[in-house]
Write an enzyme that holds these catalytic residues in place. Structure first.
Site, mmCIF file in Angstrom:
data_model
loop_
_atom_site.group_PDB
_atom_site.id
_atom_site.type_symbol
_atom_site.label_atom_id
_atom_site.label_comp_id
_atom_site.label_asym_id
_atom_site.label_seq_id
_atom_site.Cartn_x
_atom_site.Cartn_y
_atom_site.Cartn_z
ATOM 1 N N HIS A 66 -42.996 15.893 72.889
ATOM 2 C CA HIS A 66 -42.946 15.116 71.835
ATOM 3 C C HIS A 66 -43.266 13.620 71.952
ATOM 4 O O HIS A 66 -43.747 12.746 70.992
ATOM 5 C CB HIS A 66 -41.873 15.113 70.800
ATOM 6 C CG HIS A 66 -40.648 14.399 71.318
ATOM 7 N ND1 HIS A 66 -39.905 14.657 72.444
ATOM 8 C CD2 HIS A 66 -40.057 13.063 70.893
ATOM 9 C CE1 HIS A 66 -39.127 13.784 72.777
ATOM 10 N NE2 HIS A 66 -39.191 12.642 71.878
ATOM 11 N N HIS A 81 -45.881 8.727 70.741
ATOM 12 C CA HIS A 81 -44.903 9.594 69.955
ATOM 13 C C HIS A 81 -45.417 10.447 68.954
ATOM 14 O O HIS A 81 -46.095 10.054 67.889
ATOM 15 C CB HIS A 81 -43.591 8.795 69.399
ATOM 16 C CG HIS A 81 -42.568 9.551 69.000
ATOM 17 N ND1 HIS A 81 -42.368 10.311 67.966
ATOM 18 C CD2 HIS A 81 -41.343 9.676 69.647
ATOM 19 C CE1 HIS A 81 -41.298 10.718 67.951
ATOM 20 N NE2 HIS A 81 -40.522 10.355 69.058
#
Length: 160
Positions: A66, A81
């Site tokens: 992630h 991100h």
């Protein structure tokens, strides 16, 4: 000797994914929107584009699915991100292609993303490109809010 320093360091940023660049302040998570993770920008991704590329050249400092961190040779740090609260999915939607400590060139594939798993879980798919050490190391950041195609030049980040 091995060609790592063959190309001069560049301030150029490339689009990590197809989508629309938006102001970081518009992101739904206040930690990102208020700049607590550093200056940067966000991309509302085209959910048909699943491959995320490195926006800069440097050394991979974080490789968690992630989130991927890259430090440029000039010391400027970048954290890509993917989505908001996607850490809760425990890596399921992400196939990571890079390892911590490895060098990557801008445009190198970092992660393949299964957007369906993110949207099915009602999570925001916005991709943030953050500069965690922006307060101490960033001279200027210039990115235009526009529709982008991955791997196209989108602006510059200049270190102090």
């Amino acid at each position: 000797m091995f060609g790592f320093n063959k190309h001069e360091s560049t301030d150029e940023l490339i689009a990590p994914i197809d989508g629309e660049i938006v102001n970081l302040k518009t992101v739904s998570d206040p930690v990102f929107a208020q700049g607590m993770m550093g200056d940067g920008f966000a991309i509302k991704p085209d959910l048909n584009s699943s491959e995320l590329l490195a926006p800069v050249s440097g050394k991979v400092t974080v490789a968690q699915g992630h989130a991927v961190g890259i430090e440029r040779d000039d010391g400027l740090q970048f954290l890509i991100h993917i989505g908001i609260d996607t850490v809760s999915l425990k890596g399921a939607p992400f196939t990571i292609f890079v390892k911590q400590g490895k060098k990557v060139m801008a445009g190198t594939p970092l992660v393949d993303i299964d957007w369906n798993q993110i949207t099915t879980n009602k999570l925001d798919p916005t991709v943030m490109v953050l500069i965690p050490n922006s307060k101490t190391n960033l001279e200027s950041l210039s990115v235009t809010e526009e529709a982008v195609t991955k791997n196209q030049p989108i602006g510059q980040a200049t270190a102090k």
